[in-house]
Motif scaffolding. Structure first.
Motif, PDB file in Angstrom:
ATOM      1  N   ILE A 152      13.162  24.514  84.088  1.00 31.80           N
ATOM      2  CA  ILE A 152      13.975  25.723  83.887  1.00 31.80           C
ATOM      3  C   ILE A 152      15.265  25.642  84.716  1.00 31.80           C
ATOM      4  O   ILE A 152      16.357  25.941  84.216  1.00 31.80           O
ATOM      5  CB  ILE A 152      13.165  26.977  84.273  1.00 31.80           C
ATOM      6  N   PHE A 153      15.145  25.229  85.954  1.00 32.10           N
ATOM      7  CA  PHE A 153      16.311  25.136  86.832  1.00 32.10           C
ATOM      8  C   PHE A 153      17.321  24.144  86.275  1.00 32.10           C
ATOM      9  O   PHE A 153      18.527  24.449  86.179  1.00 32.10           O
ATOM     10  CB  PHE A 153      15.866  24.717  88.234  1.00 32.10           C
ATOM     11  N   ASP A 154      16.857  22.955  85.886  1.00 24.47           N
ATOM     12  CA  ASP A 154      17.770  21.927  85.395  1.00 24.47           C
ATOM     13  C   ASP A 154      18.457  22.363  84.105  1.00 24.47           C
ATOM     14  O   ASP A 154      19.677  22.222  83.960  1.00 24.47           O
ATOM     15  CB  ASP A 154      17.019  20.610  85.173  1.00 24.47           C
ATOM     16  N   ALA A 155      17.671  22.904  83.163  1.00 22.07           N
ATOM     17  CA  ALA A 155      18.242  23.310  81.881  1.00 22.07           C
ATOM     18  C   ALA A 155      19.194  24.494  82.049  1.00 22.07           C
ATOM     19  O   ALA A 155      20.273  24.535  81.443  1.00 22.07           O
ATOM     20  CB  ALA A 155      17.127  23.654  80.897  1.00 22.07           C
ATOM     21  N   SER A 156      18.795  25.460  82.859  1.00 19.06           N
ATOM     22  CA  SER A 156      19.603  26.677  83.016  1.00 19.06           C
ATOM     23  C   SER A 156      20.911  26.401  83.743  1.00 19.06           C
ATOM     24  O   SER A 156      21.971  26.911  83.358  1.00 19.06           O
ATOM     25  CB  SER A 156      18.802  27.753  83.758  1.00 19.06           C
ATOM     26  N   THR A 157      20.867  25.609  84.812  1.00 16.90           N
ATOM     27  CA  THR A 157      22.094  25.312  85.544  1.00 16.90           C
ATOM     28  C   THR A 157      23.002  24.393  84.729  1.00 16.90           C
ATOM     29  O   THR A 157      24.234  24.526  84.793  1.00 16.90           O
ATOM     30  CB  THR A 157      21.793  24.682  86.911  1.00 16.90           C
ATOM     31  N   ARG A 158      22.415  23.486  83.949  1.00 15.91           N
ATOM     32  CA  ARG A 158      23.238  22.625  83.090  1.00 15.91           C
ATOM     33  C   ARG A 158      23.970  23.456  82.034  1.00 15.91           C
ATOM     34  O   ARG A 158      25.167  23.268  81.791  1.00 15.91           O
ATOM     35  CB  ARG A 158      22.365  21.562  82.425  1.00 15.91           C
ATOM     36  N   LEU A 159      23.247  24.405  81.412  1.00 19.29           N
ATOM     37  CA  LEU A 159      23.873  25.268  80.415  1.00 19.29           C
ATOM     38  C   LEU A 159      24.952  26.138  81.058  1.00 19.29           C
ATOM     39  O   LEU A 159      26.051  26.296  80.506  1.00 19.29           O
ATOM     40  CB  LEU A 159      22.812  26.154  79.758  1.00 19.29           C
ATOM     41  N   ALA A 160      24.640  26.709  82.226  1.00 17.61           N
ATOM     42  CA  ALA A 160      25.598  27.576  82.906  1.00 17.61           C
ATOM     43  C   ALA A 160      26.849  26.798  83.314  1.00 17.61           C
ATOM     44  O   ALA A 160      27.971  27.327  83.250  1.00 17.61           O
ATOM     45  CB  ALA A 160      24.954  28.216  84.127  1.00 17.61           C
ATOM     46  N   THR A 161      26.677  25.545  83.711  1.00 24.91           N
ATOM     47  CA  THR A 161      27.828  24.709  84.068  1.00 24.91           C
ATOM     48  C   THR A 161      28.745  24.532  82.870  1.00 24.91           C
ATOM     49  O   THR A 161      29.974  24.565  82.998  1.00 24.91           O
ATOM     50  CB  THR A 161      27.358  23.346  84.594  1.00 24.91           C
ATOM     51  N   GLY A 162      28.153  24.381  81.698  1.00 25.29           N
ATOM     52  CA  GLY A 162      28.954  24.230  80.486  1.00 25.29           C
ATOM     53  C   GLY A 162      29.776  25.455  80.161  1.00 25.29           C
ATOM     54  O   GLY A 162      30.813  25.365  79.487  1.00 25.29           O
ATOM     55  N   TYR A 163      29.338  26.622  80.661  1.00 25.35           N
ATOM     56  CA  TYR A 163      30.071  27.863  80.410  1.00 25.35           C
ATOM     57  C   TYR A 163      30.977  28.259  81.572  1.00 25.35           C
ATOM     58  O   TYR A 163      31.578  29.329  81.540  1.00 25.35           O
ATOM     59  CB  TYR A 163      29.096  29.004  80.112  1.00 25.35           C
ATOM     60  N   GLY A 164      31.035  27.427  82.614  1.00 22.16           N
ATOM     61  CA  GLY A 164      32.023  27.698  83.653  1.00 22.16           C
ATOM     62  C   GLY A 164      31.493  27.972  85.041  1.00 22.16           C
ATOM     63  O   GLY A 164      32.272  28.291  85.952  1.00 22.16           O
ATOM     64  N   ARG A 165      30.182  27.842  85.245  1.00 24.16           N
ATOM     65  CA  ARG A 165      29.670  27.960  86.613  1.00 24.16           C
ATOM     66  C   ARG A 165      29.754  26.599  87.291  1.00 24.16           C
ATOM     67  O   ARG A 165      29.362  25.584  86.716  1.00 24.16           O
ATOM     68  CB  ARG A 165      28.214  28.436  86.604  1.00 24.16           C
ATOM     69  N   ASN A 166      30.231  26.589  88.521  1.00 27.31           N
ATOM     70  CA  ASN A 166      30.360  25.340  89.264  1.00 27.31           C
ATOM     71  C   ASN A 166      29.383  25.346  90.433  1.00 27.31           C
ATOM     72  O   ASN A 166      29.613  26.016  91.442  1.00 27.31           O
ATOM     73  CB  ASN A 166      31.799  25.180  89.761  1.00 27.31           C
ATOM     74  N   PHE A 167      28.272  24.621  90.283  1.00 27.54           N
ATOM     75  CA  PHE A 167      27.251  24.563  91.323  1.00 27.54           C
ATOM     76  C   PHE A 167      27.646  23.527  92.370  1.00 27.54           C
ATOM     77  O   PHE A 167      28.235  22.496  92.056  1.00 27.54           O
ATOM     78  CB  PHE A 167      25.891  24.209  90.715  1.00 27.54           C
ATOM     79  N   HIS A 168      27.289  23.816  93.627  1.00 33.07           N
ATOM     80  CA  HIS A 168      27.655  22.894  94.697  1.00 33.07           C
ATOM     81  C   HIS A 168      26.686  23.068  95.860  1.00 33.07           C
ATOM     82  O   HIS A 168      25.930  24.039  95.928  1.00 33.07           O
ATOM     83  CB  HIS A 168      29.096  23.163  95.168  1.00 33.07           C
ATOM     84  N   GLY A 169      26.747  22.119  96.777  1.00 26.29           N
ATOM     85  CA  GLY A 169      25.876  22.186  97.946  1.00 26.29           C
ATOM     86  C   GLY A 169      24.449  21.791  97.613  1.00 26.29           C
ATOM     87  O   GLY A 169      24.100  21.464  96.480  1.00 26.29           O
ATOM     88  N   ALA A 170      23.606  21.855  98.639  1.00 21.47           N
ATOM     89  CA  ALA A 170      22.217  21.428  98.486  1.00 21.47           C
ATOM     90  C   ALA A 170      21.383  22.489  97.772  1.00 21.47           C
ATOM     91  O   ALA A 170      21.620  23.690  97.927  1.00 21.47           O
ATOM     92  CB  ALA A 170      21.608  21.135  99.856  1.00 21.47           C
ATOM     93  N   THR A 171      20.424  22.029  96.992  1.00 21.70           N
ATOM     94  CA  THR A 171      19.442  22.911  96.378  1.00 21.70           C
ATOM     95  C   THR A 171      18.285  23.092  97.348  1.00 21.70           C
ATOM     96  O   THR A 171      17.799  22.118  97.931  1.00 21.70           O
ATOM     97  CB  THR A 171      18.919  22.315  95.063  1.00 21.70           C
ATOM     98  N   LYS A 172      17.847  24.337  97.538  1.00 22.65           N
ATOM     99  CA  LYS A 172      16.729  24.607  98.454  1.00 22.65           C
ATOM    100  C   LYS A 172      15.536  25.096  97.662  1.00 22.65           C
ATOM    101  O   LYS A 172      15.663  26.009  96.835  1.00 22.65           O
ATOM    102  CB  LYS A 172      17.123  25.653  99.500  1.00 22.65           C
TER     103      LYS A 172
END
Length: 236
Positions: A152-172
């Motif tokens: 869920i995390f990988d798919a959701s963040t990948r989709l969100a990145t495609g729409y303009g969210r820029n993830f950064h830093g370490a995942t906890k």
């Protein structure tokens, strides 16, 4: 030093002098030292870390609006939406069978506000925003919460990145006896956000934390709030 910080320091020193201290800072002292973003999120800011227990067999039929310390929660998005598919949601759960909401008892979206309220500003525009919004999905069975959460995390963040969210830093990742939480910071439409996904044996969801005074909500505080939200929202 402000009068409040001076008063807190005096209480802590007095307790130490009389031998009544525990060796740990008081909740008041911790609160005084919190950043504005951490104070806005409320709570103690400490996520509970344990081993995930075996499946207790509990399954949920209701997502309720929880009662949370220092926050006022209600069903819905609280009147705030990024729009343009920037609002976070749960994806990547195709292998899980959702429980049908036959009775209308699933508050699949909840927003929680603190005091004072967050105000997001962009140019001449401003909008009141929640401390966080939460989306929750109920399932018949999640055999492996950790594996499900990773998907869920990988798919959701990948989709969100495609729409303009820029993830950064370490995942906890924080695992407790009842659920697994996975958080990461990101920038959304110039705003510093902290996003936590979670899963247990019968549900999964996401909490999207909005900034206060343009500061990230610390991941540790967000993870603790996520644990508290799940504990109060899920009902059998």
């Amino acid at each position: 030093m402000t009068r409040w910080r001076t008063a807190v320091a005096a209480v802590v020193l007095a307790a130490a002098a009389t031998g009544c201290g525990t060796g740990e800072p008081s909740d008041a002292a911790r609160s005084a030292d919190r950043s504005p973003a951490e104070a806005s999120a409320g709570g103690t800011g400490r996520a509970k870390a344990e081993e995930l227990a075996a499946d207790p067999g509990t399954r949920y039929t209701t997502v309720a609006v929880p009662t949370m310390e220092e926050l006022v929660c209600d069903e819905g998005d609280g009147g705030f939406r990024f729009g343009s598919d920037l609002d976070m949601r749960v994806t990547g759960d195709d292998g899980l069978k959702e429980i049908e909401d036959g009775g209308g008892d699933v508050a699949d979206e909840v927003s929680c506000f603190g005091s004072p309220r967050n105000v997001l500003r962009k140019g001449t525009m401003s909008a009141s925003a929640p401390v966080f919004t939460a989306r929750t999905d109920l399932y018949e069975d999640v055999k492996d919460p950790t594996a499900a959460l990773n998907r869920i995390f990988d798919a959701s963040t990948r989709l969100a990145t495609g729409y303009g969210r820029n993830f950064h830093g370490a995942t906890k990742t924080v695992t407790s006896g009842t659920l697994v939480v996975k958080c990461r910071q990101n920038v959304t439409d110039t705003f510093p956000m902290t996003t936590c996904f979670w899963a247990n044996y019968g549900a999964a969801g996401v909490l999207d934390f909005f900034p206060f005074d343009d500061q990230y909500v610390p991941i540790e505080s967000a993870a603790a709030r996520t644990q508290e939200f799940v504990a109060g929202a899920l009902k059998e």
